[in-house]
Motif scaffolding. Structure first.
Motif, PDB file in Angstrom:
ATOM      1  N   ASP A   1       0.811  -1.221   0.000  1.00 51.92           N
ATOM      2  CA  ASP A   1       0.000   0.000   0.000  1.00 51.92           C
ATOM      3  C   ASP A   1       0.847   1.276   0.000  1.00 51.92           C
ATOM      4  O   ASP A   1       0.640   2.176  -0.824  1.00 51.92           O
ATOM      5  CB  ASP A   1      -0.948   0.016   1.208  1.00 51.92           C
ATOM      6  CG  ASP A   1      -2.023  -1.046   1.099  1.00 51.92           C
ATOM      7  OD1 ASP A   1      -2.152  -1.635  -0.003  1.00 51.92           O
ATOM      8  OD2 ASP A   1      -2.722  -1.301   2.090  1.00 51.92           O
ATOM      9  N   ARG A   2       1.802   1.373   0.941  1.00 52.17           N
ATOM     10  CA  ARG A   2       2.624   2.579   1.023  1.00 52.17           C
ATOM     11  C   ARG A   2       3.512   2.724  -0.221  1.00 52.17           C
ATOM     12  O   ARG A   2       3.542   3.789  -0.838  1.00 52.17           O
ATOM     13  CB  ARG A   2       3.451   2.561   2.308  1.00 52.17           C
ATOM     14  CG  ARG A   2       4.484   3.688   2.449  1.00 52.17           C
ATOM     15  CD  ARG A   2       3.852   5.084   2.494  1.00 52.17           C
ATOM     16  NE  ARG A   2       3.016   5.310   3.635  1.00 52.17           N
ATOM     17  CZ  ARG A   2       3.443   5.690   4.849  1.00 52.17           C
ATOM     18  NH1 ARG A   2       4.720   5.864   5.079  1.00 52.17           N
ATOM     19  NH2 ARG A   2       2.577   5.884   5.824  1.00 52.17           N
ATOM     20  N   PRO A   3       4.257   1.670  -0.612  1.00 53.16           N
ATOM     21  CA  PRO A   3       5.063   1.790  -1.835  1.00 53.16           C
ATOM     22  C   PRO A   3       4.235   2.154  -3.068  1.00 53.16           C
ATOM     23  O   PRO A   3       4.669   2.954  -3.902  1.00 53.16           O
ATOM     24  CB  PRO A   3       5.694   0.404  -1.974  1.00 53.16           C
ATOM     25  CG  PRO A   3       5.749  -0.115  -0.578  1.00 53.16           C
ATOM     26  CD  PRO A   3       4.503   0.387   0.071  1.00 53.16           C
ATOM     27  N   ASP A   4       3.038   1.559  -3.186  1.00 59.04           N
ATOM     28  CA  ASP A   4       2.176   1.890  -4.327  1.00 59.04           C
ATOM     29  C   ASP A   4       1.817   3.367  -4.327  1.00 59.04           C
ATOM     30  O   ASP A   4       1.790   4.018  -5.385  1.00 59.04           O
ATOM     31  CB  ASP A   4       0.883   1.060  -4.280  1.00 59.04           C
ATOM     32  CG  ASP A   4       1.082  -0.367  -4.782  1.00 59.04           C
ATOM     33  OD1 ASP A   4       2.154  -0.644  -5.366  1.00 59.04           O
ATOM     34  OD2 ASP A   4       0.166  -1.189  -4.573  1.00 59.04           O
ATOM     35  N   SER A   5       1.544   3.911  -3.147  1.00 62.01           N
ATOM     36  CA  SER A   5       1.185   5.328  -3.032  1.00 62.01           C
ATOM     37  C   SER A   5       2.349   6.216  -3.446  1.00 62.01           C
ATOM     38  O   SER A   5       2.157   7.249  -4.101  1.00 62.01           O
ATOM     39  CB  SER A   5       0.769   5.658  -1.593  1.00 62.01           C
ATOM     40  OG  SER A   5      -0.399   4.960  -1.229  1.00 62.01           O
ATOM     41  N   VAL A   6       3.553   5.806  -3.067  1.00 61.00           N
ATOM     42  CA  VAL A   6       4.751   6.576  -3.439  1.00 61.00           C
ATOM     43  C   VAL A   6       4.931   6.548  -4.955  1.00 61.00           C
ATOM     44  O   VAL A   6       5.153   7.590  -5.584  1.00 61.00           O
ATOM     45  CB  VAL A   6       6.005   6.007  -2.739  1.00 61.00           C
ATOM     46  CG1 VAL A   6       7.269   6.645  -3.316  1.00 61.00           C
ATOM     47  CG2 VAL A   6       5.924   6.252  -1.240  1.00 61.00           C
ATOM     48  N   LEU A   7       4.836   5.371  -5.558  1.00 62.46           N
ATOM     49  CA  LEU A   7       5.006   5.248  -7.009  1.00 62.46           C
ATOM     50  C   LEU A   7       3.936   6.025  -7.760  1.00 62.46           C
ATOM     51  O   LEU A   7       4.223   6.677  -8.776  1.00 62.46           O
ATOM     52  CB  LEU A   7       4.983   3.778  -7.425  1.00 62.46           C
ATOM     53  CG  LEU A   7       6.126   2.895  -6.889  1.00 62.46           C
ATOM     54  CD1 LEU A   7       5.969   1.469  -7.410  1.00 62.46           C
ATOM     55  CD2 LEU A   7       7.484   3.459  -7.273  1.00 62.46           C
ATOM     56  N   ASN A   8       2.705   5.989  -7.267  1.00 59.11           N
ATOM     57  CA  ASN A   8       1.619   6.739  -7.905  1.00 59.11           C
ATOM     58  C   ASN A   8       1.882   8.234  -7.846  1.00 59.11           C
ATOM     59  O   ASN A   8       1.640   8.970  -8.816  1.00 59.11           O
ATOM     60  CB  ASN A   8       0.276   6.412  -7.243  1.00 59.11           C
ATOM     61  CG  ASN A   8      -0.211   5.018  -7.580  1.00 59.11           C
ATOM     62  OD1 ASN A   8       0.155   4.464  -8.620  1.00 59.11           O
ATOM     63  ND2 ASN A   8      -1.031   4.441  -6.718  1.00 59.11           N
ATOM     64  N   LEU A   9       2.390   8.706  -6.713  1.00 61.02           N
ATOM     65  CA  LEU A   9       2.699  10.135  -6.567  1.00 61.02           C
ATOM     66  C   LEU A   9       3.780  10.542  -7.567  1.00 61.02           C
ATOM     67  O   LEU A   9       3.680  11.600  -8.202  1.00 61.02           O
ATOM     68  CB  LEU A   9       3.166  10.436  -5.140  1.00 61.02           C
ATOM     69  CG  LEU A   9       3.586  11.886  -4.865  1.00 61.02           C
ATOM     70  CD1 LEU A   9       2.382  12.823  -4.957  1.00 61.02           C
ATOM     71  CD2 LEU A   9       4.245  12.006  -3.497  1.00 61.02           C
ATOM     72  N   LEU A  10       4.802   9.717  -7.704  1.00 61.18           N
ATOM     73  CA  LEU A  10       5.886  10.022  -8.643  1.00 61.18           C
ATOM     74  C   LEU A  10       5.353  10.070 -10.077  1.00 61.18           C
ATOM     75  O   LEU A  10       5.669  10.999 -10.836  1.00 61.18           O
ATOM     76  CB  LEU A  10       6.993   8.980  -8.521  1.00 61.18           C
ATOM     77  CG  LEU A  10       7.768   8.952  -7.195  1.00 61.18           C
ATOM     78  CD1 LEU A  10       8.751   7.790  -7.178  1.00 61.18           C
ATOM     79  CD2 LEU A  10       8.490  10.276  -6.944  1.00 61.18           C
ATOM     80  N   LYS A  11       4.534   9.102 -10.440  1.00 66.01           N
ATOM     81  CA  LYS A  11       3.979   9.071 -11.799  1.00 66.01           C
ATOM     82  C   LYS A  11       3.079  10.271 -12.055  1.00 66.01           C
ATOM     83  O   LYS A  11       3.101  10.853 -13.146  1.00 66.01           O
ATOM     84  CB  LYS A  11       3.207   7.766 -12.019  1.00 66.01           C
ATOM     85  CG  LYS A  11       4.105   6.539 -12.073  1.00 66.01           C
ATOM     86  CD  LYS A  11       3.300   5.252 -12.145  1.00 66.01           C
ATOM     87  CE  LYS A  11       4.213   4.033 -12.136  1.00 66.01           C
ATOM     88  NZ  LYS A  11       3.457   2.756 -12.107  1.00 66.01           N
ATOM     89  N   GLU A  12       2.298  10.648 -11.055  1.00 64.29           N
ATOM     90  CA  GLU A  12       1.413  11.806 -11.189  1.00 64.29           C
ATOM     91  C   GLU A  12       2.198  13.098 -11.382  1.00 64.29           C
ATOM     92  O   GLU A  12       1.667  14.071 -11.927  1.00 64.29           O
ATOM     93  CB  GLU A  12       0.516  11.932  -9.952  1.00 64.29           C
ATOM     94  CG  GLU A  12      -0.547  10.856  -9.846  1.00 64.29           C
ATOM     95  CD  GLU A  12      -1.197  10.827  -8.468  1.00 64.29           C
ATOM     96  OE1 GLU A  12      -0.855  11.700  -7.628  1.00 64.29           O
ATOM     97  OE2 GLU A  12      -2.032   9.936  -8.234  1.00 64.29           O
ATOM     98  N   ASN A  13       3.451  13.092 -10.945  1.00 67.56           N
ATOM     99  CA  ASN A  13       4.277  14.296 -11.040  1.00 67.56           C
ATOM    100  C   ASN A  13       5.325  14.207 -12.153  1.00 67.56           C
ATOM    101  O   ASN A  13       6.333  14.911 -12.117  1.00 67.56           O
ATOM    102  CB  ASN A  13       4.937  14.581  -9.699  1.00 67.56           C
ATOM    103  CG  ASN A  13       3.971  15.199  -8.708  1.00 67.56           C
ATOM    104  OD1 ASN A  13       3.724  16.401  -8.736  1.00 67.56           O
ATOM    105  ND2 ASN A  13       3.391  14.377  -7.838  1.00 67.56           N
TER     106      ASN A  13
END
Length: 199
Positions: free
Chosen positions: A28-40
């Motif tokens: 969950d936490r790693p996925d959130s980090v990766l999603n944030l990076l992709k969104e940016n």
């Protein structure tokens, strides 16, 4: 390891090394980090490079830790296309405290360079600009130049175009400046900065 390979693009060898530094029970936490990076604007290659050099980033708090820093860089004019490149080259920028380090660094650089665009240019040229110890390195170097009679334009030239020189350890900077003076260069002239770079 399977997550690091499948979701982050690491090679098995790199994943093995990274797995010694980061452990988690669910994604969950790693996925959130990766999603944030992709969104940016981070592409897969940049994400792989970032996680390979900074695997503990996967455990960071995206909402309270990473997002405010990304928003800060955007707020000072770092474009969405440039920020991923800067952070991939210098992931430690995501480690520094926003309040105690990144903002003071920015404010000091702006006080020296006067124009916000020059701060961004300096950051592109040298990520050390935001990693450096403002109080013990940057400020004493700038103060020394001012004491020698260097005008604002000359100091801005050094910081903006030769940032690696402006941010070296103060004792070394003093030695270089003294050597340049002994060679006969005038601190009030722009060529003084070029001489510092050459020495």
């Amino acid at each position: 390891m399977s997550y690091l390979v499948n979701s982050c693009g690491l090679s098995p060898k790199s994943a093995l090394l990274a797995s010694n530094k980061v452990q988690f029970q669910n994604p969950d936490r790693p996925d959130s980090v990766l999603n944030l990076l992709k969104e940016n604007g981070f592409d897969n290659t940049q994400i792989t490079k970032l996680i390979r050099s900074f695997p503990t980033l996967l455990l960071a708090d995206p909402e309270n830790n990473l997002s405010p820093k990304i928003e800060f860089f955007h707020s000072i004019g770092v474009s969405s296309s440039v920020l991923p490149r800067i952070l991939t080259l210098s992931p430690d920028l995501l480690l520094w405290s926003l309040t105690n380090h990144l903002i003071p660094c920015y404010e000091f650089l702006k006080s020296v360079l006067l124009v916000n665009e020059k701060v961004i240019t300096t950051m592109k040229c040298s990520q050390r600009a935001f990693s450096c110890d403002v109080t013990n390195v940057m400020a004493p170097n700038v103060t020394l130049l001012r004491e020698l009679g260097a005008p604002q334009s000359t100091i801005s030239l050094l910081v903006a175009h030769f940032p690696s020189m402006a941010f070296i350890i103060h004792a070394k900077f003093v030695k270089v400046v003294q050597e340049v003076k002994e060679l006969g260069f005038d601190p009030s002239k722009a060529v003084f900065v070029q001489a510092i770079q050459m020495v």
